[in-house]
Scaffold this motif. Structure first.
Motif, PDB file in Angstrom:
ATOM      1  N   ALA A  43       0.795  -1.220   0.000  1.00 47.46           N
ATOM      2  CA  ALA A  43       0.000   0.000   0.000  1.00 47.46           C
ATOM      3  C   ALA A  43       0.835   1.280   0.000  1.00 47.46           C
ATOM      4  CB  ALA A  43      -0.915   0.018   1.221  1.00 47.46           C
ATOM      5  N   HIS A  44       2.112   1.217   0.320  1.00 46.89           N
ATOM      6  CA  HIS A  44       2.927   2.420   0.457  1.00 46.89           C
ATOM      7  C   HIS A  44       3.399   2.918  -0.908  1.00 46.89           C
ATOM      8  CE1 HIS A  44       6.141   5.098   1.722  1.00 46.89           C
ATOM      9  NE2 HIS A  44       5.551   5.109   2.905  1.00 46.89           N
ATOM     10  N   PRO A  45       3.296   4.218  -1.182  1.00 47.36           N
ATOM     11  CA  PRO A  45       3.683   4.761  -2.488  1.00 47.36           C
ATOM     12  C   PRO A  45       5.145   4.522  -2.845  1.00 47.36           C
ATOM     13  CG  PRO A  45       2.499   6.414  -1.223  1.00 47.36           C
ATOM     14  CD  PRO A  45       2.711   5.238  -0.325  1.00 47.36           C
ATOM     15  N   ALA A  46       6.016   4.353  -1.863  1.00 48.49           N
ATOM     16  CA  ALA A  46       7.428   4.119  -2.170  1.00 48.49           C
ATOM     17  C   ALA A  46       7.608   2.794  -2.907  1.00 48.49           C
ATOM     18  CB  ALA A  46       8.248   4.116  -0.883  1.00 48.49           C
ATOM     19  N   TRP A  47       6.759   1.801  -2.640  1.00 45.55           N
ATOM     20  CA  TRP A  47       6.868   0.510  -3.296  1.00 45.55           C
ATOM     21  C   TRP A  47       5.890   0.361  -4.446  1.00 45.55           C
ATOM     22  CZ3 TRP A  47       7.253   0.368   2.180  1.00 45.55           C
ATOM     23  CH2 TRP A  47       8.501  -0.012   2.647  1.00 45.55           C
ATOM     24  N   THR A  48       4.780   1.072  -4.418  1.00 43.73           N
ATOM     25  CA  THR A  48       3.769   0.900  -5.462  1.00 43.73           C
ATOM     26  C   THR A  48       3.950   1.867  -6.616  1.00 43.73           C
ATOM     27  OG1 THR A  48       2.253   2.425  -4.356  1.00 43.73           O
ATOM     28  CG2 THR A  48       2.060   0.082  -3.807  1.00 43.73           C
ATOM     29  N   GLY A  49       4.877   2.824  -6.485  1.00 46.67           N
ATOM     30  CA  GLY A  49       5.069   3.802  -7.544  1.00 46.67           C
ATOM     31  C   GLY A  49       3.934   4.798  -7.601  1.00 46.67           C
TER      32      GLY A  49
END
Length: 76
Positions: A43-49
């Motif tokens: 769910a985190h933008p750092a991993w999901t782009g």
């Protein structure tokens, strides 16, 4: 070495934001507790782009010149 200085290391369950659960060892909680994550790699933008904002579009020097380009320090 002193006795009883280390925390209890036991099995807990980790529940991801999508509901999947896995078991791991931890010092958190008690044996069999479930840790529910609010933010994880799913769910985190750092991993999901996720949508990031580009702050340095023109470069710092260009931005400085745009703001202060009309100022002069010398005599006219």
């Amino acid at each position: 070495m002193k006795a009883d200085t280390h925390p209890d290391y036991h099995m807990i369950k980790i529940q991801m934001t999508d509901g999947t659960v896995f078991e791991t060892r931890s010092t958190w909680g008690k044996e069999g507790d479930t840790m529910q994550l609010d933010i994880d790699p799913l769910a985190h933008p750092a991993w999901t782009g996720g949508r990031g904002q580009m702050l340095d579009q023109g470069g710092q020097v260009a931005r400085f010149n745009k703001r202060f380009g009309g100022l002069s320090l010398g005599k006219k």
